[in-house]
Write an enzyme that holds these catalytic residues in place. Structure first.
Site, short mmCIF file in Angstrom:
data_model
loop_
_atom_site.label_atom_id
_atom_site.label_comp_id
_atom_site.label_asym_id
_atom_site.label_seq_id
_atom_site.Cartn_x
_atom_site.Cartn_y
_atom_site.Cartn_z
N ASP A 8 -7.41 -13.32 25.43
CA ASP A 8 -8.03 -13.32 26.74
C ASP A 8 -8.35 -11.87 27.10
O ASP A 8 -7.85 -10.95 26.45
CB ASP A 8 -7.02 -13.94 27.73
CG ASP A 8 -7.43 -13.73 29.17
OD1 ASP A 8 -8.58 -14.06 29.51
OD2 ASP A 8 -6.58 -13.24 29.95
N ASP A 10 -9.09 -10.27 30.91
CA ASP A 10 -8.48 -9.78 32.16
C ASP A 10 -7.02 -10.23 32.26
O ASP A 10 -6.71 -11.42 32.18
CB ASP A 10 -9.26 -10.30 33.37
CG ASP A 10 -10.71 -9.83 33.34
OD1 ASP A 10 -10.94 -8.63 33.11
OD2 ASP A 10 -11.61 -10.67 33.54
N GLN A 52 -15.96 -15.45 32.71
CA GLN A 52 -16.54 -14.45 33.62
C GLN A 52 -17.40 -15.15 34.67
O GLN A 52 -18.64 -15.02 34.69
CB GLN A 52 -17.33 -13.40 32.82
CG GLN A 52 -16.45 -12.51 31.95
CD GLN A 52 -15.44 -11.69 32.75
OE1 GLN A 52 -15.69 -11.32 33.90
NE2 GLN A 52 -14.28 -11.41 32.16
N CYS A 89 -17.70 -16.94 28.93
CA CYS A 89 -18.27 -18.06 29.69
C CYS A 89 -18.77 -17.50 31.02
O CYS A 89 -17.98 -17.02 31.82
CB CYS A 89 -17.22 -19.14 29.93
SG CYS A 89 -17.79 -20.33 31.18
#
Ligand SMILES: [Mg+2]
Ligand SMILES: [Zn+2]
Length: 158
Positions: A8, A10, A52, A89
């Site tokens: 991942d 963030d 995103q 995404c």
């Protein structure tokens, strides 16, 4: 076939300050560049999968995100590390309708598996949120929360 480290972004690679897209807001989580490098050295493909939704909401553009991802790799390159690919995404169901790539949906990982010829049984995923873990598990990938793994890693290298 290739092994992959799925990450991942963030909260896993960078500190999650909420809708990070400016280079000046980007800050690596301590230890993650070296962690990535270790997998580069073991010849894993290092692949980022990131929701995103700020793109769907109009907070920033896909181009902004691509620029940031280029910056991340430039910073990693300074220690001889790299990310092989970023999948994002850009959707949000309330703004763009339902998609098949927003985690915990598996669209991004499925694309990566095809494009990099990934052996899922020898791959691993780290994230900071339940939907990361769920996404990985749905694809048959061993999936873990990054915080515990990274603190263990930092203890070993320090
Ligand atoms: Mg996250
Ligand atoms: Zn999507």
């Amino acid at each position: 076939m290739n092994r992959a480290l799925f990450l991942d972004r963030d909260g896993t690679i960078n500190i999650d300050k909420g809708h990070v897209y400016r280079i000046e807001d980007f800050e690596f989580i301590s230890g993650i560049p070296e962690f990535i490098k270790q997998y580069n050295n073991k010849e894993y493909k290092v692949i980022v999968i990131t929701n995103q939704a700020g793109i769907a909401k109009g907070y920033f553009t896909a181009e902004d995100v691509n620029k940031l991802h280029k910056h991340i790799n430039e910073e990693l390159n300074k220690i001889g590390a790299h990310i092989d690919a970023f999948y994002m995404c850009p959707h949000h169901p309330d703004y763009t309708g339902v998609c098949n790539c927003r985690k915990p949906k598996t669209g991004m990982i499925e694309r990566a598996i095809k494009e990099f010829n990934i052996n899922v049984s020898q791959s691993i995923l780290y994230g900071d949120k339940p939907w990361d873990i769920e996404c990985g598990l749905r694809c048959g990938i061993k999936s873990y929360y990054i915080d515990t793994v990274l603190s263990d890693f930092k203890n070993k290298i320090s």
